[in-house]
Design an enzyme around this catalytic site. Structure first.
Site, PDB file in Angstrom:
ATOM      1  N   GLY A  14      -8.355   5.950 -34.644  1.00 57.09           N
ATOM      2  CA  GLY A  14      -7.094   6.630 -34.974  1.00 57.09           C
ATOM      3  C   GLY A  14      -5.845   5.754 -34.953  1.00 57.09           C
ATOM      4  O   GLY A  14      -5.803   4.654 -35.513  1.00 57.09           O
ATOM      5  N   ILE A  15      -4.815   6.265 -34.264  1.00 58.48           N
ATOM      6  CA  ILE A  15      -3.493   5.633 -34.248  1.00 58.48           C
ATOM      7  C   ILE A  15      -3.564   4.253 -33.582  1.00 58.48           C
ATOM      8  O   ILE A  15      -2.950   3.289 -34.046  1.00 58.48           O
ATOM      9  CB  ILE A  15      -2.499   6.551 -33.489  1.00 58.48           C
ATOM     10  CG1 ILE A  15      -2.360   7.890 -34.225  1.00 58.48           C
ATOM     11  CG2 ILE A  15      -1.153   5.885 -33.317  1.00 58.48           C
ATOM     12  CD1 ILE A  15      -1.782   9.022 -33.374  1.00 58.48           C
ATOM     13  N   SER A 138       3.826  13.034 -27.190  1.00 61.86           N
ATOM     14  CA  SER A 138       3.614  14.005 -28.268  1.00 61.86           C
ATOM     15  C   SER A 138       4.693  15.079 -28.200  1.00 61.86           C
ATOM     16  O   SER A 138       5.238  15.357 -27.125  1.00 61.86           O
ATOM     17  CB  SER A 138       2.246  14.679 -28.085  1.00 61.86           C
ATOM     18  OG  SER A 138       2.132  15.797 -28.939  1.00 61.86           O
ATOM     19  N   TYR A 163      -2.487  19.521 -21.519  1.00 57.90           N
ATOM     20  CA  TYR A 163      -2.174  18.420 -22.432  1.00 57.90           C
ATOM     21  C   TYR A 163      -0.639  18.271 -22.547  1.00 57.90           C
ATOM     22  O   TYR A 163      -0.108  17.156 -22.477  1.00 57.90           O
ATOM     23  CB  TYR A 163      -2.806  18.682 -23.798  1.00 57.90           C
ATOM     24  CG  TYR A 163      -2.515  17.613 -24.815  1.00 57.90           C
ATOM     25  CD1 TYR A 163      -3.060  16.337 -24.689  1.00 57.90           C
ATOM     26  CD2 TYR A 163      -1.679  17.865 -25.903  1.00 57.90           C
ATOM     27  CE1 TYR A 163      -2.790  15.345 -25.626  1.00 57.90           C
ATOM     28  CE2 TYR A 163      -1.406  16.886 -26.847  1.00 57.90           C
ATOM     29  CZ  TYR A 163      -1.963  15.630 -26.706  1.00 57.90           C
ATOM     30  OH  TYR A 163      -1.685  14.647 -27.632  1.00 57.90           O
TER      31      TYR A 163
HETATM   32  N1  LIG Z   1      -3.409  12.892 -33.648  1.00 56.17           N
HETATM   33  C1  LIG Z   1      -2.241  13.487 -33.449  1.00 56.17           C
HETATM   34  O1  LIG Z   1      -1.798  14.337 -34.258  1.00 56.17           O
HETATM   35  C2  LIG Z   1      -1.421  13.165 -32.239  1.00 56.17           C
HETATM   36  C3  LIG Z   1      -0.180  13.798 -32.097  1.00 56.17           C
HETATM   37  C4  LIG Z   1       0.608  13.476 -30.991  1.00 56.17           C
HETATM   38  C5  LIG Z   1       0.166  12.559 -30.076  1.00 56.17           C
HETATM   39  N2  LIG Z   1      -1.057  11.968 -30.209  1.00 56.17           N
HETATM   40  C6  LIG Z   1      -1.472  10.983 -29.205  1.00 56.17           C
HETATM   41  O2  LIG Z   1      -1.837   9.788 -29.868  1.00 56.17           O
HETATM   42  C7  LIG Z   1      -2.716   9.036 -29.043  1.00 56.17           C
HETATM   43  C8  LIG Z   1      -3.878   8.510 -29.871  1.00 56.17           C
HETATM   44  O3  LIG Z   1      -4.627   9.617 -30.341  1.00 56.17           O
HETATM   45  P1  LIG Z   1      -5.382   9.646 -31.759  1.00 56.17           P
HETATM   46  O4  LIG Z   1      -4.828  10.781 -32.509  1.00 56.17           O
HETATM   47  O5  LIG Z   1      -5.410   8.306 -32.366  1.00 56.17           O
HETATM   48  O6  LIG Z   1      -6.844  10.114 -31.264  1.00 56.17           O
HETATM   49  P2  LIG Z   1      -8.273   9.421 -31.331  1.00 56.17           P
HETATM   50  O7  LIG Z   1      -8.561   8.927 -32.712  1.00 56.17           O
HETATM   51  O8  LIG Z   1      -9.186  10.422 -30.724  1.00 56.17           O
HETATM   52  O9  LIG Z   1      -8.136   8.139 -30.386  1.00 56.17           O
HETATM   53  C9  LIG Z   1      -8.080   8.266 -28.984  1.00 56.17           C
HETATM   54  C10 LIG Z   1      -8.379   6.906 -28.383  1.00 56.17           C
HETATM   55  O10 LIG Z   1      -8.285   7.008 -26.955  1.00 56.17           O
HETATM   56  C11 LIG Z   1      -9.461   6.470 -26.383  1.00 56.17           C
HETATM   57  N3  LIG Z   1      -9.744   7.093 -25.085  1.00 56.17           N
HETATM   58  C12 LIG Z   1      -9.836   8.412 -24.812  1.00 56.17           C
HETATM   59  N4  LIG Z   1     -10.124   8.588 -23.511  1.00 56.17           N
HETATM   60  C13 LIG Z   1     -10.233   7.357 -22.955  1.00 56.17           C
HETATM   61  C14 LIG Z   1     -10.528   6.877 -21.667  1.00 56.17           C
HETATM   62  N5  LIG Z   1     -10.837   7.707 -20.654  1.00 56.17           N
HETATM   63  N6  LIG Z   1     -10.518   5.535 -21.451  1.00 56.17           N
HETATM   64  C15 LIG Z   1     -10.255   4.679 -22.457  1.00 56.17           C
HETATM   65  N7  LIG Z   1      -9.982   5.068 -23.710  1.00 56.17           N
HETATM   66  C16 LIG Z   1      -9.976   6.395 -23.957  1.00 56.17           C
HETATM   67  C17 LIG Z   1     -10.549   6.762 -27.419  1.00 56.17           C
HETATM   68  O11 LIG Z   1     -11.697   5.957 -27.190  1.00 56.17           O
HETATM   69  P3  LIG Z   1     -13.124   6.289 -27.906  1.00 56.17           P
HETATM   70  O12 LIG Z   1     -13.054   5.646 -29.263  1.00 56.17           O
HETATM   71  O13 LIG Z   1     -14.107   5.626 -27.001  1.00 56.17           O
HETATM   72  O14 LIG Z   1     -13.246   7.784 -27.978  1.00 56.17           O
HETATM   73  C18 LIG Z   1      -9.798   6.406 -28.690  1.00 56.17           C
HETATM   74  O15 LIG Z   1      -9.750   5.009 -28.878  1.00 56.17           O
HETATM   75  C19 LIG Z   1      -3.141   9.966 -27.899  1.00 56.17           C
HETATM   76  O16 LIG Z   1      -2.400   9.639 -26.735  1.00 56.17           O
HETATM   77  C20 LIG Z   1      -2.714  11.349 -28.405  1.00 56.17           C
HETATM   78  O17 LIG Z   1      -2.410  12.209 -27.323  1.00 56.17           O
HETATM   79  C21 LIG Z   1      -1.854  12.235 -31.283  1.00 56.17           C
END
Ligand SMILES: NC(=O)c1ccc[n+]([C@@H]2O[C@H](COP(=O)([O-])OP(=O)(O)OC[C@H]3O[C@@H](n4cnc5c(N)ncnc54)[C@H](OP(=O)(O)O)[C@@H]3O)[C@@H](O)[C@H]2O)c1
Length: 279
Positions: A14-15, A138, A163
């Site tokens: 993802g991000i 977020s 969350y």
């Molecule tokens: N997507 C949205 O619309 C959105 C909106 C607001 C904020 N955010 C924030 O953006 C950030 C990135 O999220 P994303 O949307 O890119 O989601 P994502 O694609 O699910 O990526 C999450 C990442 O965090 C890692 N992770 C999760 N738990 C972990 C742990 N216990 N130890 C180490 N790594 C861990 C995952 O590793 P694995 O690859 O091993 O699973 C993955 O690399 C998060 O903080 C999320 O809260 C996202």
């Protein structure tokens, strides 16, 4: 040779993955802290191929297992003299109550507490690098309430509310770092990346699923979602904005609860207490 050294969590997907790639393309050495090393190595190879930057490294670190966070910081201290950018990006939402390896509620542990230990343990390197610390928060922080009397969700659990609190804590932590370390040349920021189409949404349930359903047609790509993180990591002068919350590469106003200094201080004390075995 790389111009800056960046440490980032959650760069396997993802991000975070797009942020790591963009910074590799801007000649940063990138240290990816990952809980799945095989996945991390695959992503590292993709980033090297796409950026032609060889200085991409993978280190094991499960943010929900504090001893592995500490071990990762020890490896970084052996390898590096200084860190210029730390991006606390990893995060997730959990449909049912889960506990981390250390027995803490998972949303709190993976989104905040692991990053607290990571950041505080790396502080000597961050000070040497006059670092920017970037917390990926977020807009969900707006539904965040404070459950200091039930932090481990023993009495009540709602995935969206937990969350929201964890994302509020990302803002508190950035503000506290900015305040407490400004004399050491550290700056810190929190940001909302946008509504981004990533694996994040596969874990959602309840109100978060409803939000996903409504927002799906308008969601941006992970590459677009990485832009504010990349901006905060690379824009020339941001000292005056330290401690602020960003959206779309601009300072934004967070919720009124995000400005609650006593809650912020309480979070700092609790986080110090819960990680003290490793600090
Ligand atoms: N997507 C949205 O619309 C959105 C909106 C607001 C904020 N955010 C924030 O953006 C950030 C990135 O999220 P994303 O949307 O890119 O989601 P994502 O694609 O699910 O990526 C999450 C990442 O965090 C890692 N992770 C999760 N738990 C972990 C742990 N216990 N130890 C180490 N790594 C861990 C995952 O590793 P694995 O690859 O091993 O699973 C993955 O690399 C998060 O903080 C999320 O809260 C996202």
């Amino acid at each position: 040779m790389p111009i800056k050294t960046t440490v980032i969590t959650g760069a396997t997907s993802g991000i975070g993955k797009e942020t790591a790639l963009a910074l590799a393309q801007k000649d940063h050495a990138v240290y990816m802290l990952v809980r799945n090393v095989e996945k991390g190595k695959q992503v590292r190879n993709e980033i090297i191929a796409a950026s032609n930057n060889r200085y991409i490294h993978v280190i094991y670190c499960d943010l929900a297992d504090l001893k592995t966070v500490k071990a990762a910081t020890e490896i970084l201290k052996e390898k590096l003299f200084a860190i210029n950018v730390l991006i606390n990006n990893a995060g997730g939402i959990f449909a049912t109550r889960e506990l981390s390896e250390d027995g803490y509620e998972m949303t709190f542990a993976a989104n905040h507490l692991g990053h607290f230990l990571l950041t505080m343990s790396l502080m000597p390197l961050l000070e040497k690098g006059q670092a920017r610390i970037i917390n990926v928060s977020s807009e969900a922080h707006r539904i965040g309430k404070l459950y200091f009397d039930d932090l481990q969700a023993e009495k009540e659990y709602s995935s969206f509310k937990r969350y929201g609190m964890a994302k509020l804590f990302n803002i508190y932590f950035a503000k506290s770092l900015a305040e407490r370390y400004q004399n050491k040349g550290i700056t810190a920021f929190a940001l909302h990346p946008g509504m981004v189409s990533t694996a994040f949404w596969a874990q959602s349930s309840g109100w978060a699923k409803v939000l996903e359903f409504i927002s799906r047609p308008f969601m941006i790509t992970a590459q677009q979602g990485a832009q504010t993180s990349v901006y905060l990591a690379t824009a020339p002068k941001l000292d005056k904005e330290s401690g602020q919350y960003f959206k779309k590469q601009h300072v934004a106003k967070p919720s009124s609860l995000a400005n609650n200094k006593s809650a912020r201080d309480q979070l700092w004390d609790i986080s110090t207490q819960l990680t003290k075995a490793y600090l």
